[in-house]
Each structure stands twice: as C-alpha cells, then as structure tokens.
Design an enzyme around this catalytic site. Structure first.
Site: not given
Length: 189
Positions: A38, A42, A69, A72
């Site tokens: 991420c 995030c 992810c 994000c």
C-alpha cells in the site's frame, strides 16, 4: 534522479499509522501475511508491526511477490507530474538539514521556481516550504521521542536556523511546544 529516502523503520511506521499523504510514492508498505502493498496514506486496516516490510521502489516490492492494494492503488500515478513531485519530495527528505531556497529546489529538478511551486501545490496542496517544515518537524518529533538531545540540539539537527522559528513552526504543527511534546511522550510510556 535518485529518489530513495532515509527514514528509519519507526519513522515509516509512524507515517502509515497517521495515513500521511506526504510520503506517498516515497516508500511502500508491504504486509507479509496478506502479500499486499500500500501507499503510506492507505486507509485500510493497519497490520501488526511485525508483519510489515517497507520498500522504496515499486518494482522491488512487486518482485518480492506483493500485489497492489485495491483500495489505495499504489501502482497508479495520480498526477501527471508524479515523477517531478517525487523527485522534489525525495530531494527535500534528503536535504532537509540544509538551508534551501525555492530557487535551489527548482534548479535541482530543472524548472522555474514559479512553475515548481504551482505544480507542487497542485499535487500536494502544500508549498515546498511548508512541506519542508513538515519534514523537519516530523524529524524533530521523532528525535524528541527517541533521543535525549536537548531541544536546541534538535532544532539545529533538523535544519532550523533559529530556535524562535523552530518553536513557532513546531507549535503550529503539533499544537504544543517541543517541551510539552516530549513530556507527553514520556507520560504515554
């Protein structure tokens, strides 16, 4: 341009716990148990500290077997000037101890100071100066928590040239003085 940043594990951990957008693109958080990586900003549920690894390059994190992810989207560039902004932010992260002017930063990335300030503010909602102050105060807060340096030593260690400016900027960003911040940290322990 080299875009690696010199942050300790604990400093990066603090940034992901605060969901700090300022460090997006400078490093990535990889969760060993889920195999997902991420951005620092995030908003997903935070992993356990022992399950986290940090990478400064997206290709390295993907080569290590992590996937992006879906929340994000760290693999997606959110700004057409993302590379330029990343170069500026990493330069500020490395050179925060130096006395930097907008002209000096603009020369480093090869554009005019006016254009730099406009693009930087568009992408980060901050000027390069306020971004630099934020980096310095983040470093000062980390030093206040993790060292026994005096406040004056921390002031000069983080690139401030006067203690009055250090106190003013610290109070504006942390809503307390450096002394109060340090004593609050000891109370939490």
């Amino acid at each position: 341009m080299d875009s690696t940043v010199n942050l300790s594990f604990d400093e990066m951990w603090e940034k992901i716990m605060a969901c700090d957008r300022t460090y997006d693109g400078l490093f990535f958080t990889a969760v060993k148990t889920t195999k997902i990586y991420c951005r620092p900003s995030c908003r997903s549920r935070k992993p356990k500290k022992i399950n986290v690894a940090f990478y400064d390059d997206i290709t390295k994190v993907e080569q290590a077997g992590f996937r992006a992810c879906k929340r994000c989207q760290p693999e997606v560039e959110h700004s057409p000037h993302a590379q330029l902004i990343k170069a500026v932010t990493s330069f500020l992260m490395k050179e925060y101890k130096q006395s930097l002017t907008l002209q000096h930063i603009a020369n480093h990335v090869g554009i005019s100071p006016f254009h730099l300030e406009r693009l930087f503010k568009q992408a980060t909602a901050e000027t390069p100066r306020t971004y630099l102050e934020k980096i310095r105060i983040d470093k000062a807060a980390h030093l206040l928590k993790s060292t026994n340096l005096t406040i004056l030593e921390i002031c000069f260690e983080t690139g401030f040239r006067s203690s009055s400016n250090f106190y003013k900027v610290f109070r504006r960003q942390k809503k307390c003085s450096p002394t109060e911040y340090r004593s609050l940290q000891y109370k939490e322990l």
